[in-house]
Design an enzyme around this catalytic site. Structure first.
Site, PDB file in Angstrom:
ATOM      1  N   HIS A  72     -18.524  34.649  46.091  1.00  0.00           N
ATOM      2  CA  HIS A  72     -17.599  34.596  44.982  1.00  0.00           C
ATOM      3  C   HIS A  72     -17.990  33.672  43.787  1.00  0.00           C
ATOM      4  CE1 HIS A  72     -16.227  31.072  46.935  1.00  0.00           C
ATOM      5  NE2 HIS A  72     -15.284  30.765  45.897  1.00  0.00           N
ATOM      6  N   ARG A  73     -18.729  32.595  43.974  1.00  0.00           N
ATOM      7  CA  ARG A  73     -19.330  31.898  43.166  1.00  0.00           C
ATOM      8  C   ARG A  73     -20.801  31.833  43.660  1.00  0.00           C
ATOM      9  NH1 ARG A  73     -16.118  28.184  39.605  1.00  0.00           N
ATOM     10  NH2 ARG A  73     -14.092  29.284  39.866  1.00  0.00           N
ATOM     11  N   LYS A 101     -14.627  24.695  52.016  1.00  0.00           N
ATOM     12  CA  LYS A 101     -14.651  23.305  51.785  1.00  0.00           C
ATOM     13  C   LYS A 101     -15.133  23.157  50.277  1.00  0.00           C
ATOM     14  CE  LYS A 101     -17.564  21.539  54.665  1.00  0.00           C
ATOM     15  NZ  LYS A 101     -18.809  21.002  55.691  1.00  0.00           N
ATOM     16  N   LYS A 113     -24.839  28.893  55.432  1.00  0.00           N
ATOM     17  CA  LYS A 113     -25.199  27.763  56.539  1.00  0.00           C
ATOM     18  C   LYS A 113     -26.494  28.297  57.088  1.00  0.00           C
ATOM     19  CE  LYS A 113     -23.786  24.010  58.226  1.00  0.00           C
ATOM     20  NZ  LYS A 113     -22.795  23.098  57.469  1.00  0.00           N
TER      21      LYS A 113
HETATM   22  N1  GLU Z   1     -24.320  20.127  55.796  1.00  0.00           N
HETATM   23  C1  GLU Z   1     -23.304  19.546  54.836  1.00  0.00           C
HETATM   24  C2  GLU Z   1     -21.844  20.074  55.149  1.00  0.00           C
HETATM   25  O1  GLU Z   1     -21.653  20.603  56.189  1.00  0.00           O
HETATM   26  C3  GLU Z   1     -23.630  19.381  53.634  1.00  0.00           C
HETATM   27  C4  GLU Z   1     -24.020  20.782  52.897  1.00  0.00           C
HETATM   28  C5  GLU Z   1     -24.743  20.629  51.381  1.00  0.00           C
HETATM   29  O2  GLU Z   1     -24.726  19.544  51.087  1.00  0.00           O
HETATM   30  O3  GLU Z   1     -24.883  21.605  50.936  1.00  0.00           O
HETATM   31  O4  GLU Z   1     -20.963  20.118  54.694  1.00  0.00           O
END
Ligand code: GLU
Length: 478
Positions: A72-73, A101, A113
């Site tokens: 979405h972004r 998040k 991820k």
């Molecule tokens: N691995 C970290 C997290 O779970 C950072 C992810 C990031 O900086 O893109 O939020």
């Protein structure tokens, strides 16, 4: 998958079903149409790869993933984890958590991820380097990496070194790309990284807890005093997040009485000297034999000791149906992703424990990653344009006061006061503001929606609403 509604119960769910369960629980508080909720919840793209690497005189096939949960972004964003526990369910769950998040703290990215099934402490450095470079090349082949596409970062088992390898591989294969440095964050400062990124998640956890503990009515309900001063804290994990959280929370006057590691827990009611313990563990590769305080062999049991704040900062699924009833903390700050299972959560909430959810409390890492990405795109270090100007403005102001009062401010006092913002000052200030504002949003939402009950549901609802609004802005949903 998208419309599978998972009912709350006391059975343990898989990690990705847990995230879906939290989503479903929050959805009714968001006033969003079903089709849109299904789209937000669904995992958009899964790239599973297997590739060979030379490992001594043999060849090993490595299993790896990059999963983009939501577009979405753009770009999508999220760390890469190296662990033997990596599988598709885990990476899917972690990618979804990244979506919620980022939205929650207004970081304008979709969630993603990566994971590589490898034991980072056991594999030789040259193997880790080869694996990282090959993984980057595989991502590039399928258009799964790039400053506007998908931007990896460190996670469990990875750090600056791996990010530098990713950057170097990317730049080699995409020479001359002007914004190429923004293809990955968490890089060493010398390689276009940003000051404060390494400690950002831990620092964010402390800013968040400081804000949580500043609300008098909430603290009263828990029987706690206001502020972090004097709070007794247990930290699980002395990796990047746990170490910086424990180190920084002491500066706010809290006492870290337990650090639980995989091979033992250190207990000291007077408060552990975190830097000292960290150095010891780096040298000896264990906490066993640590000369100060007591070393407890029962590291799982150490989480159940009496304390004010428990901070699981290692891996997911640490508080489960098996140990939840014995937890004595009043506040749990989920510095790790998914450390509490939904079944354990039901027990902990019933006990009146205040759970500060992962999608909020550990968002400091990606927040500073966002600052790093902005720095790379703007090709200038934060503070470069205004530092001297700010200092001169402050000097002019002091001069004005001196002229009006006829008194001189001593030179050494002036030197102490005058300070134009450096990159680290701006990063930390932006991070602190982000953590405070997001908590106030979640808390206010919870207060406005009486039936909501807990902070995680409120955090998910706030986040879903923000994602919903960006879909509306795209005009896809009526
Ligand atoms: N691995 C970290 C997290 O779970 C950072 C992810 C990031 O900086 O893109 O939020």
């Amino acid at each position: 998958m998208a419309d599978k509604i998972i009912k709350p119960n006391l059975k343990e769910l898989s990690f990705s079903d847990s995230v879906s369960y939290y989503f479903d629980r929050a959805a009714p508080f968001t006033n969003s149409p079903k089709g849109l909720l299904d789209q937000i919840k669904a995992c958009n793209s899964i790239y599973k790869m297997n590739f060979p690497v030379k490992w001594g005189n043999r060849v090993e096939v490595i299993e790896a993933y990059r999963i983009q949960h939501s577009h979405h972004r753009m770009p999508t964003k999220g760390g890469i984890r190296y662990s033997l526990q990596v599988d598709q369910d885990e990476v899917m769950a972690l990618a979804a958590l990244m979506t919620y998040k980022c939205a929650l703290v207004d970081v304008p990215f979709g969630g993603a991820k990566g994971g590589i099934k490898i034991a980072p402490r056991k594999a030789p450095v040259e193997v880790l380097e080869n694996v990282t470079r090959r993984y980057t090349a595989e991502l590039l082949k399928k258009n799964f990496i790039g400053p506007g596409i998908d931007v990896p970062a460190p996670d469990y088992g990875t750090g600056e070194r791996e990010m530098a390898w990713i950057l170097d591989t990317y730049m080699t294969l995409r020479p001359g790309e002007l914004d190429g440095y923004a293809c990955v964050t968490g890089k060493p400062v010398s390689q276009n990284g940003i000051h404060g990124r390494t400690e950002a998640t831990g620092r964010g956890v402390v800013y968040a807890l400081n804000e949580v503990c500043s609300h008098e009515d909430d603290m009263k309900k828990l029987g706690l005093s206001v502020g972090l001063e004097g709070k007794r804290v247990i930290v699980q994990g002395l990796g990047n997040v746990g170490y910086h959280t424990a180190r920084i929370i002491r500066k706010y006057g809290a006492k870290v009485i337990v650090v639980a590691e995989s091979d033992g827990a250190v207990y000291d009611e007077k408060g552990i000297d975190i830097e000292h313990l960290y150095k010891y563990r780096q040298e000896k590769k264990t906490v066993k034999g640590y000369p100060k305080g007591k070393v407890l062999a029962d590291t799982a049991g150490a989480l159940e000791l009496d304390c004010d704040i428990l901070i699981p900062a290692a891996l997911e699924r640490q508080l489960t149906i098996k140990n939840a009833a014995r937890i004595k903390a009043k506040i749990i700050g989920e510095a790790a992703n998914g450390p509490i299972t939904p079944a354990a959560e039901q027990i902990l909430l019933k006990k009146g424990i205040l759970i500060i959810p992962d999608i909020y409390i550990n968002a400091g890492g990606v927040t500073v990653s966002y600052f790093e990405w902005l720095k790379n795109l703007s090709h200038v270090k934060f503070g470069r344009m205004q530092k001297r100007f700010e200092e001169q403005t402050q000097r002019n102001f002091i001069k004005l006061v001196e002229d009006f009062t006829g008194k001189h401010v001593p030179r050494n006092r002036i030197q102490q006061i005058i300070h134009g913002a450096d990159e680290i000052d701006l990063v930390n200030s932006g991070l602190e503001d982000t953590m405070i504002e997001a908590y106030r949003d979640i808390r206010a939402f919870k207060k406005r929606n009486k039936g909501i009950g807990d902070l995680r549901t409120a955090a998910f609802a706030v986040s879903i609403n923000k994602i919903r609004d960006s879909y509306f802005a795209m005009g896809i949903f009526p």
